[in-house]
Design a protein around this motif. Structure first.
Motif, PDB file in Angstrom:
ATOM      1  N   ARG A  36       0.845  -1.189   0.000  1.00  0.00           N
ATOM      2  CA  ARG A  36       0.000   0.000   0.000  1.00  0.00           C
ATOM      3  C   ARG A  36       0.883   1.241   0.000  1.00  0.00           C
ATOM      4  O   ARG A  36       1.873   1.308   0.707  1.00  0.00           O
ATOM      5  CB  ARG A  36      -0.887  -0.021   1.239  1.00  0.00           C
ATOM      6  CG  ARG A  36      -1.955   0.993   1.220  1.00  0.00           C
ATOM      7  CD  ARG A  36      -3.002   0.613   2.226  1.00  0.00           C
ATOM      8  NE  ARG A  36      -4.204   1.335   1.914  1.00  0.00           N
ATOM      9  CZ  ARG A  36      -5.370   1.058   2.388  1.00  0.00           C
ATOM     10  NH1 ARG A  36      -5.516   0.047   3.198  1.00  0.00           N
ATOM     11  NH2 ARG A  36      -6.404   1.765   2.070  1.00  0.00           N
ATOM     12  N   ASN A  37       0.500   2.236  -0.787  1.00  0.00           N
ATOM     13  CA  ASN A  37       1.235   3.495  -0.825  1.00  0.00           C
ATOM     14  C   ASN A  37       0.819   4.353   0.368  1.00  0.00           C
ATOM     15  O   ASN A  37      -0.367   4.579   0.580  1.00  0.00           O
ATOM     16  CB  ASN A  37       0.928   4.265  -2.110  1.00  0.00           C
ATOM     17  CG  ASN A  37       1.530   3.632  -3.324  1.00  0.00           C
ATOM     18  OD1 ASN A  37       2.672   3.206  -3.284  1.00  0.00           O
ATOM     19  ND2 ASN A  37       0.770   3.567  -4.402  1.00  0.00           N
ATOM     20  N   PRO A  38       1.794   4.870   1.117  1.00  0.00           N
ATOM     21  CA  PRO A  38       1.445   5.713   2.254  1.00  0.00           C
ATOM     22  C   PRO A  38       1.035   7.106   1.801  1.00  0.00           C
ATOM     23  O   PRO A  38       1.545   7.630   0.816  1.00  0.00           O
ATOM     24  CB  PRO A  38       2.745   5.780   3.053  1.00  0.00           C
ATOM     25  CG  PRO A  38       3.815   5.620   2.029  1.00  0.00           C
ATOM     26  CD  PRO A  38       3.241   4.667   1.008  1.00  0.00           C
ATOM     27  N   THR A  39       0.106   7.693   2.532  1.00  0.00           N
ATOM     28  CA  THR A  39      -0.226   9.096   2.291  1.00  0.00           C
ATOM     29  C   THR A  39       0.794   9.952   3.024  1.00  0.00           C
ATOM     30  O   THR A  39       1.482   9.480   3.936  1.00  0.00           O
ATOM     31  CB  THR A  39      -1.630   9.439   2.822  1.00  0.00           C
ATOM     32  OG1 THR A  39      -1.633   9.279   4.252  1.00  0.00           O
ATOM     33  CG2 THR A  39      -2.706   8.551   2.192  1.00  0.00           C
ATOM     34  N   VAL A  40       0.892  11.201   2.647  1.00  0.00           N
ATOM     35  CA  VAL A  40       1.805  12.118   3.326  1.00  0.00           C
ATOM     36  C   VAL A  40       1.396  12.241   4.789  1.00  0.00           C
ATOM     37  O   VAL A  40       2.245  12.268   5.686  1.00  0.00           O
ATOM     38  CB  VAL A  40       1.810  13.496   2.626  1.00  0.00           C
ATOM     39  CG1 VAL A  40       2.605  14.511   3.424  1.00  0.00           C
ATOM     40  CG2 VAL A  40       2.358  13.374   1.221  1.00  0.00           C
ATOM     41  N   ARG A  41       0.111  12.292   5.051  1.00  0.00           N
ATOM     42  CA  ARG A  41      -0.389  12.372   6.424  1.00  0.00           C
ATOM     43  C   ARG A  41       0.033  11.151   7.237  1.00  0.00           C
ATOM     44  O   ARG A  41       0.467  11.262   8.383  1.00  0.00           O
ATOM     45  CB  ARG A  41      -1.909  12.503   6.425  1.00  0.00           C
ATOM     46  CG  ARG A  41      -2.485  12.642   7.822  1.00  0.00           C
ATOM     47  CD  ARG A  41      -3.954  13.025   7.815  1.00  0.00           C
ATOM     48  NE  ARG A  41      -4.042  14.428   7.430  1.00  0.00           N
ATOM     49  CZ  ARG A  41      -4.868  14.902   6.485  1.00  0.00           C
ATOM     50  NH1 ARG A  41      -5.667  14.089   5.843  1.00  0.00           N
ATOM     51  NH2 ARG A  41      -4.894  16.179   6.199  1.00  0.00           N
ATOM     52  N   ALA A  68       5.010   9.132  15.896  1.00  0.00           N
ATOM     53  CA  ALA A  68       4.808   8.024  16.836  1.00  0.00           C
ATOM     54  C   ALA A  68       6.078   7.193  17.030  1.00  0.00           C
ATOM     55  O   ALA A  68       6.315   6.670  18.122  1.00  0.00           O
ATOM     56  CB  ALA A  68       3.667   7.126  16.355  1.00  0.00           C
ATOM     57  N   LEU A  69       6.890   7.101  15.975  1.00  0.00           N
ATOM     58  CA  LEU A  69       8.105   6.298  16.050  1.00  0.00           C
ATOM     59  C   LEU A  69       9.318   7.109  16.512  1.00  0.00           C
ATOM     60  O   LEU A  69      10.391   6.562  16.722  1.00  0.00           O
ATOM     61  CB  LEU A  69       8.386   5.654  14.682  1.00  0.00           C
ATOM     62  CG  LEU A  69       7.346   4.628  14.230  1.00  0.00           C
ATOM     63  CD1 LEU A  69       7.566   4.263  12.766  1.00  0.00           C
ATOM     64  CD2 LEU A  69       7.384   3.394  15.124  1.00  0.00           C
ATOM     65  N   GLY A  70       9.140   8.414  16.641  1.00  0.00           N
ATOM     66  CA  GLY A  70      10.222   9.267  17.123  1.00  0.00           C
ATOM     67  C   GLY A  70      11.353   9.448  16.126  1.00  0.00           C
ATOM     68  O   GLY A  70      12.512   9.556  16.512  1.00  0.00           O
ATOM     69  N   VAL A  71      11.000   9.479  14.844  1.00  0.00           N
ATOM     70  CA  VAL A  71      12.000   9.681  13.791  1.00  0.00           C
ATOM     71  C   VAL A  71      11.536  10.805  12.870  1.00  0.00           C
ATOM     72  O   VAL A  71      10.358  11.171  12.858  1.00  0.00           O
ATOM     73  CB  VAL A  71      12.241   8.389  12.966  1.00  0.00           C
ATOM     74  CG1 VAL A  71      12.758   7.270  13.831  1.00  0.00           C
ATOM     75  CG2 VAL A  71      10.984   7.957  12.235  1.00  0.00           C
ATOM     76  N   LYS A  72      12.460  11.321  12.074  1.00  0.00           N
ATOM     77  CA  LYS A  72      12.102  12.310  11.063  1.00  0.00           C
ATOM     78  C   LYS A  72      11.454  11.570   9.894  1.00  0.00           C
ATOM     79  O   LYS A  72      11.850  10.436   9.582  1.00  0.00           O
ATOM     80  CB  LYS A  72      13.337  13.054  10.588  1.00  0.00           C
ATOM     81  CG  LYS A  72      13.955  13.929  11.662  1.00  0.00           C
ATOM     82  CD  LYS A  72      15.163  14.647  11.116  1.00  0.00           C
ATOM     83  CE  LYS A  72      15.767  15.510  12.207  1.00  0.00           C
ATOM     84  NZ  LYS A  72      16.953  16.217  11.726  1.00  0.00           N
ATOM     85  N   PRO A  73      10.489  12.190   9.229  1.00  0.00           N
ATOM     86  CA  PRO A  73       9.828  11.510   8.100  1.00  0.00           C
ATOM     87  C   PRO A  73      10.807  10.989   7.055  1.00  0.00           C
ATOM     88  O   PRO A  73      10.629   9.892   6.532  1.00  0.00           O
ATOM     89  CB  PRO A  73       8.911  12.584   7.519  1.00  0.00           C
ATOM     90  CG  PRO A  73       8.628  13.492   8.667  1.00  0.00           C
ATOM     91  CD  PRO A  73       9.887  13.499   9.497  1.00  0.00           C
ATOM     92  N   GLU A  74      11.863  11.754   6.778  1.00  0.00           N
ATOM     93  CA  GLU A  74      12.817  11.309   5.762  1.00  0.00           C
ATOM     94  C   GLU A  74      13.558  10.048   6.162  1.00  0.00           C
ATOM     95  O   GLU A  74      14.023   9.297   5.292  1.00  0.00           O
ATOM     96  CB  GLU A  74      13.800  12.423   5.390  1.00  0.00           C
ATOM     97  CG  GLU A  74      14.602  12.968   6.528  1.00  0.00           C
ATOM     98  CD  GLU A  74      14.003  14.190   7.224  1.00  0.00           C
ATOM     99  OE1 GLU A  74      14.789  14.947   7.814  1.00  0.00           O
ATOM    100  OE2 GLU A  74      12.774  14.388   7.170  1.00  0.00           O
TER     101      GLU A  74
END
Length: 69
Positions: free
Chosen positions: A44-49, A57-63
């Motif tokens: 499944r492709n993730p949405t930007v949201r 929630a995971l405590g990481v930067k999106p990149e």
């Protein structure tokens, strides 16, 4: 390079490092557990949201969730 698969693998790794189940991550993000499962499997492709919610929630930067190491 399949970014959807890479994203899913990175989400799974980060979730396991935090010691969370898919259900716990779903509760933390407001995302359905089945959607998280699909993301982790790369089906499944993730949405930007969704990327943003998971990163918080995971405590990481999106990149970090898109890195190929």
């Amino acid at each position: 390079m399949d970014l959807v698969r890479i994203f899913g693998e990175n989400v799974r790794k980060a979730r396991k490092v935090k010691g969370l189940s898919q259900e716990e991550l779903a509760l933390d993000t407001g995302i359905k557990r089945s959607y998280i499962s699909d993301l982790e499997r790369g089906t499944r492709n993730p949405t930007v949201r969704a990327v943003g919610r998971l990163a918080i929630a995971l405590g990481v930067k999106p990149e970090e969730l898109l890195k190929t190491d």
